[in-house]
Write an enzyme that holds these catalytic residues in place. Structure first.
Site, short mmCIF file in Angstrom:
data_model
loop_
_atom_site.label_atom_id
_atom_site.label_comp_id
_atom_site.label_asym_id
_atom_site.label_seq_id
_atom_site.Cartn_x
_atom_site.Cartn_y
_atom_site.Cartn_z
N LYS A 12 0.83 -1.21 0.00
CA LYS A 12 0.00 0.00 0.00
C LYS A 12 0.87 1.26 0.00
CE LYS A 12 -3.77 -2.18 2.59
NZ LYS A 12 -4.55 -2.07 3.84
N TYR A 52 -12.41 -2.27 -3.18
CA TYR A 52 -12.99 -2.23 -1.83
C TYR A 52 -14.52 -2.31 -1.84
CZ TYR A 52 -8.43 -1.10 0.17
OH TYR A 52 -7.12 -1.15 0.59
N PHE A 60 -16.10 3.50 6.85
CA PHE A 60 -14.69 3.75 6.53
C PHE A 60 -14.37 3.60 5.04
CE2 PHE A 60 -15.16 -0.62 8.09
CZ PHE A 60 -14.65 -1.36 7.02
N ARG A 88 -1.28 -14.92 3.60
CA ARG A 88 -2.02 -14.32 4.71
C ARG A 88 -1.35 -14.61 6.05
NH1 ARG A 88 -5.84 -10.34 4.17
NH2 ARG A 88 -6.39 -10.93 6.28
N THR A 94 -5.15 -7.86 10.28
CA THR A 94 -5.42 -6.54 9.71
C THR A 94 -4.91 -5.43 10.62
OG1 THR A 94 -7.37 -7.42 8.60
CG2 THR A 94 -7.23 -5.04 8.81
N ARG A 105 3.00 -7.28 8.95
CA ARG A 105 2.35 -6.20 9.70
C ARG A 105 2.88 -6.11 11.12
NH1 ARG A 105 -3.59 -7.49 7.31
NH2 ARG A 105 -3.47 -6.17 5.44
N ASN A 115 -1.50 -0.11 7.48
CA ASN A 115 -0.97 -1.44 7.79
C ASN A 115 -0.09 -2.04 6.69
OD1 ASN A 115 -2.88 -2.32 5.96
ND2 ASN A 115 -4.22 -3.23 7.50
N GLU A 131 -9.34 -10.47 -7.31
CA GLU A 131 -8.41 -9.36 -7.16
C GLU A 131 -7.33 -9.38 -8.25
OE1 GLU A 131 -8.89 -8.37 -2.46
OE2 GLU A 131 -7.28 -9.73 -3.02
#
Length: 154
Positions: A12, A52, A60, A88, A94, A105, A115, A131
């Site tokens: 990100k 999203y 949010f 994952r 998260t 993370r 994150n 995705e």
């Protein structure tokens, strides 16, 4: 033996700004996963809203879209046996505060809203394929063999 699959990962904007792309890629390579697609992109509003979409009705949602479109991301496709679950596990929870040390993370994240990384949800069947299809055309993914593949799996 688990099935070989592909999964989507995105560093990100906060991870990009902090210079973590290389460290994150190294972790997946060292684990034995194979990079089959990667691109450094600026996500536009439409792609962000599609990505999203499951959160569209949540308070949010607008913040997610605003954040992910603020700066470039590194979008990637990784391949390996049970790749979505493997990734994952490496990414962590998260909320970085709930992620164990050693997870991406847990090591690099400090805030729920920042994150560092996104990875397809292994508990949502087909999330990885949806995705990947959002971010990559089939001709952007490369078929190849790692020289050490015979040493990774039985």
């Amino acid at each position: 033996m688990s099935e070989t699959e592909r999964t989507f990962v995105m560093v990100k904007p906060d991870g990009v700004q902090r210079g973590l792309i290389g460290k994150i890629i190294s972790r997946f390579e060292e684990r034995g996963l194979k990079l089959v697609g990667a691109k450094f992109i600026q996500i536009d509003q439409d792609l962000a809203e599609d990505h999203y979409g499951e959160h569209e009705d949540k308070p949010f949602f607008d913040d997610l879209v605003e954040f992910i479109t603020a700066d470039p991301v590194m979008a990637m496709v990784w391949e390996g046996q049970d790749a979505t679950r493997q990734v994952r596990s490496m990414v962590g929870e998260t909320d970085p505060a709930e992620s164990p040390p050693g997870s991406i993370r847990g090591d690099f994240g400090l805030d729920l809203g920042r994150n560092v990384i996104h990875a397809s949800d292994h508990e949502d069947p087909g999330a990885n394929e949806r995705e990947i299809d959002l971010f990559f055309d089939e001709d952007e993914l490369v078929e190849w063999e790692r020289v050490d593949e015979t040493w990774l799996y039985e």
